[in-house]
Design a protein around this motif. Structure first.
Motif, mmCIF file in Angstrom:
data_model
loop_
_atom_site.group_PDB
_atom_site.id
_atom_site.type_symbol
_atom_site.label_atom_id
_atom_site.label_comp_id
_atom_site.label_asym_id
_atom_site.label_seq_id
_atom_site.Cartn_x
_atom_site.Cartn_y
_atom_site.Cartn_z
ATOM 1 N N LEU A 322 2.390 -8.068 -13.014
ATOM 2 C CA LEU A 322 2.186 -9.039 -11.943
ATOM 3 C C LEU A 322 3.437 -9.161 -11.075
ATOM 4 N N ALA A 323 4.588 -9.219 -11.730
ATOM 5 C CA ALA A 323 5.838 -9.294 -10.976
ATOM 6 C C ALA A 323 6.026 -8.053 -10.113
ATOM 7 N N GLU A 324 5.591 -6.911 -10.622
ATOM 8 C CA GLU A 324 5.686 -5.675 -9.850
ATOM 9 C C GLU A 324 4.812 -5.741 -8.601
ATOM 10 N N ILE A 325 3.576 -6.248 -8.749
ATOM 11 C CA ILE A 325 2.681 -6.379 -7.588
ATOM 12 C C ILE A 325 3.306 -7.311 -6.551
ATOM 13 N N LEU A 326 3.853 -8.427 -7.015
ATOM 14 C CA LEU A 326 4.496 -9.350 -6.078
ATOM 15 C C LEU A 326 5.674 -8.684 -5.379
ATOM 16 N N SER A 327 6.378 -7.808 -6.094
ATOM 17 C CA SER A 327 7.543 -7.144 -5.490
ATOM 18 C C SER A 327 7.141 -6.209 -4.361
ATOM 19 N N TRP A 328 5.914 -5.672 -4.399
ATOM 20 C CA TRP A 328 5.474 -4.803 -3.305
ATOM 21 C C TRP A 328 5.422 -5.581 -1.996
ATOM 22 N N PHE A 329 5.120 -6.877 -2.075
ATOM 23 C CA PHE A 329 5.066 -7.711 -0.870
ATOM 24 C C PHE A 329 6.422 -8.305 -0.530
ATOM 25 N N ARG A 330 7.247 -8.554 -1.528
ATOM 26 C CA ARG A 330 8.545 -9.184 -1.285
ATOM 27 C C ARG A 330 9.562 -8.196 -0.725
ATOM 28 N N SER A 331 9.384 -6.908 -1.004
ATOM 29 C CA SER A 331 10.344 -5.890 -0.586
ATOM 30 C C SER A 331 10.100 -5.447 0.854
ATOM 31 N N ARG A 332 11.143 -5.355 1.636
ATOM 32 C CA ARG A 332 11.014 -4.860 3.010
ATOM 33 C C ARG A 332 10.651 -3.380 3.028
ATOM 34 N N GLU A 333 11.083 -2.650 2.023
ATOM 35 C CA GLU A 333 10.796 -1.212 1.991
ATOM 36 C C GLU A 333 9.310 -0.938 1.786
ATOM 37 N N SER A 334 8.665 -1.625 0.855
ATOM 38 C CA SER A 334 7.247 -1.391 0.583
ATOM 39 C C SER A 334 6.338 -2.253 1.456
ATOM 40 N N ASN A 335 6.908 -3.239 2.140
ATOM 41 C CA ASN A 335 6.119 -4.124 2.996
ATOM 42 C C ASN A 335 6.814 -4.304 4.350
ATOM 43 N N PRO A 336 6.932 -3.229 5.125
ATOM 44 C CA PRO A 336 7.648 -3.334 6.403
ATOM 45 C C PRO A 336 6.901 -4.136 7.458
ATOM 46 N N ARG A 337 5.592 -4.365 7.250
ATOM 47 C CA ARG A 337 4.793 -5.083 8.254
ATOM 48 C C ARG A 337 4.637 -6.567 7.931
ATOM 49 N N ASP A 338 5.364 -7.040 6.919
ATOM 50 C CA ASP A 338 5.397 -8.467 6.579
ATOM 51 C C ASP A 338 4.037 -9.011 6.146
ATOM 52 N N ALA A 339 3.259 -8.229 5.420
ATOM 53 C CA ALA A 339 1.982 -8.703 4.898
ATOM 54 C C ALA A 339 2.216 -9.815 3.874
ATOM 55 N N GLN A 340 1.248 -10.731 3.782
ATOM 56 C CA GLN A 340 1.346 -11.860 2.858
ATOM 57 C C GLN A 340 0.366 -11.708 1.700
ATOM 58 N N LEU A 341 0.783 -12.216 0.544
ATOM 59 C CA LEU A 341 -0.047 -12.225 -0.661
ATOM 60 C C LEU A 341 -0.173 -13.664 -1.131
ATOM 61 N N LEU A 342 -1.403 -14.183 -1.171
ATOM 62 C CA LEU A 342 -1.687 -15.524 -1.688
ATOM 63 C C LEU A 342 -2.455 -15.368 -2.988
ATOM 64 N N VAL A 343 -1.922 -15.925 -4.086
ATOM 65 C CA VAL A 343 -2.554 -15.741 -5.388
ATOM 66 C C VAL A 343 -2.547 -17.052 -6.162
ATOM 67 N N SER A 344 -3.473 -17.134 -7.115
ATOM 68 C CA SER A 344 -3.403 -18.169 -8.145
ATOM 69 C C SER A 344 -3.093 -17.482 -9.460
ATOM 70 N N SER A 345 -2.349 -18.160 -10.315
ATOM 71 C CA SER A 345 -1.958 -17.539 -11.579
ATOM 72 C C SER A 345 -1.658 -18.602 -12.624
ATOM 73 N N HIS A 346 -1.902 -18.243 -13.894
ATOM 74 C CA HIS A 346 -1.497 -19.083 -15.016
ATOM 75 C C HIS A 346 -0.297 -18.485 -15.742
ATOM 76 N N HIS A 347 0.192 -17.351 -15.298
ATOM 77 C CA HIS A 347 1.319 -16.678 -15.950
ATOM 78 C C HIS A 347 2.611 -17.348 -15.516
ATOM 79 N N VAL A 348 3.006 -18.400 -16.236
ATOM 80 C CA VAL A 348 4.188 -19.151 -15.836
ATOM 81 C C VAL A 348 5.463 -18.324 -15.968
ATOM 82 N N GLY A 349 5.380 -17.195 -16.695
ATOM 83 C CA GLY A 349 6.538 -16.314 -16.780
ATOM 84 C C GLY A 349 6.931 -15.729 -15.431
#
Length: 403
Positions: A322-349
């Motif tokens: 899950l953290a890896e998926i979030l990193s695809w959006f947080r990173s400028r290299e993998s997300n140069p177009r500034d796409a947003q990810l909205l999620v719900s999660s119970h993984h408090v980690g």
């Protein structure tokens, strides 16, 4: 592409009073790589990841479903009959209200995105037998802000009242197409159906970003079918290579992935290190299958829509994935177009991988109504502390209560 600044909803499902998802980052926050500057409003910064945390039944899905429902109503001329209010005697017959503020290039494709605000209110009234009558649009408005000034593109009030349209929308006040607008349908969706260019582009952006790139359908979540994934992989070599790279990162034993002919159907199979025989998708782990089926939605957002909404993203996925998926959006290299990810999660980690501007807590009060606030709104929460122990210690709120 569509980028969200704020979204608010009133009287929808478990949401009674106004709930606002405000993604705008305060000017006092540091300039981090995971924050992106708005193109339409350069002094504004936004997160590319927003994670809703809270107990089961608190309203996380309800809030995301409200966004999807808004996109559904605007993108196609469909009666809004599925909308349910907060079921109390005080709110049962009150309107459901949505307001979305963001930026997009629907006014002038390919040019600098402009800030916009879209409002929709769906009214309801009781029949003589006490049941709900047909729903109707009691208010609708689309405005933009050229040079910071508010300008209406479209506005309508009560059913039967004249619909205001500006020349920027591409219509005149006496255009016959305005006569086709029905009381129980979005004016934007009707005008898009009638090929009004600005309405068509706005409706398409709302449909792609809020509906087609989400995993919410009605009250359920879903993932694209295997046949859909196969079609996506076969349609684009870039998609196939990207998907294979992500699958290999999640399962170090996988050396390759391919689509092959089966007994009348296409199949996906994987080559594993140390195995002489490829493994079919159906025999892979639940986590690998789940990830592969989510990848088309994620790639669609990164490349096309600029936004994806994923409810219950943590099903069958390890917290590090899950953290890896979030990193695809947080990173400028993998997300140069500034796409947003909205999620719900119970993984408090996940909390220890996020900034406080990326975390939103959803709770219910004593009356069963949903409330929402950002972790950045918690007084005294410093940036140099781990969010996970703060959440577990009750500092952030949103903890489940048992007994």
């Amino acid at each position: 592409m569509l980028m969200i600044h704020t979204f608010s909803v009133i009287n929808y499902g478990s949401i009674r009073d106004e709930v606002t998802l405000d993604l705008r980052i305060p000017g006092t926050a540091p300039d981090l790589a995971c924050f992106r500057r708005s193109v339409a409003t350069p002094d504004l910064r936004l997160p590319t990841v927003a994670v809703l945390m809270g107990p089961n039944g608190s309203g996380k899905t309800t809030l995301l479903r409200a966004l999807v429902d808004l996109g559904r109503i605007v993108s196609s001329p469909t009666n809004a009959v599925e909308l349910l209010p907060f079921l109390s005697s005080q709110t049962r017959w009150e309107p459901t209200r949505f307001a979305l503020e963001g930026e997009g290039d629907f006014l002038a494709p390919g040019e600098t995105p402009q800030r916009f605000r879209y409002e929709l209110a769906v009214g309801r009234q009781p029949m003589e037998d006490g049941t709900a009558g047909p729903l109707y649009v009691s208010h609708e408005a689309l405005v933009h802000f050229p040079r910071g000034r508010r300008r209406r593109l479209l506005e309508r009030q009560t059913p039967g009242a004249p619909v205001y349209v500006s020349r920027d929308l591409g219509l005149g006040a006496r255009d016959d197409r305005l006569k086709a607008i029905e009381p129980n349908r979005s004016a934007i969706s009707i005008l898009a159906l009638l090929n009004v260019p600005v309405a068509t582009r706005f409706a398409r952006a709302m449909g792609d970003s809020l509906v087609n790139a989400s995993n919410i359908s009605g009250n359920e979540t879903f993932t694209p079918t295997t046949s859909t994934v196969i079609g996506w992989l076969e349609a684009s070599e870039d998609a196939r290579q990207w998907a294979q790279a992500q699958i290999q990162r999640s399962d170090l034993g996988i050396e390759g992935m391919e689509v092959v002919d089966g007994f009348g159907d296409k199949l996906i199979r994987f080559n594993h290190s140390g195995l002489d025989t490829p493994i079919l998708l159906d025999f892979e782990s639940k986590g690998t299958r789940r990830l592969l089926h989510l990848l088309p939605l994620i790639k669609f957002a990164l490349d096309v829509t600029g936004l994806t909404i994923l409810d219950e993203i943590d099903g069958e996925l390890h917290v590090d994935m899950l953290a890896e998926i979030l990193s695809w959006f947080r990173s400028r290299e993998s997300n140069p177009r500034d796409a947003q990810l909205l999620v719900s999660s119970h993984h408090v980690g996940l909390l220890d991988d996020l900034e406080k501007e990326e975390v939103f807590v959803v709770e219910k009060d004593g009356s069963g109504a949903t409330r929402l606030y950002g972790a950045q709104d918690v007084r005294g929460l410093r940036r140099d502390v781990r969010l996970y122990p703060k959440y577990r210690g009750g500092v952030l709120g949103g903890l489940p209560r048992f007994g």
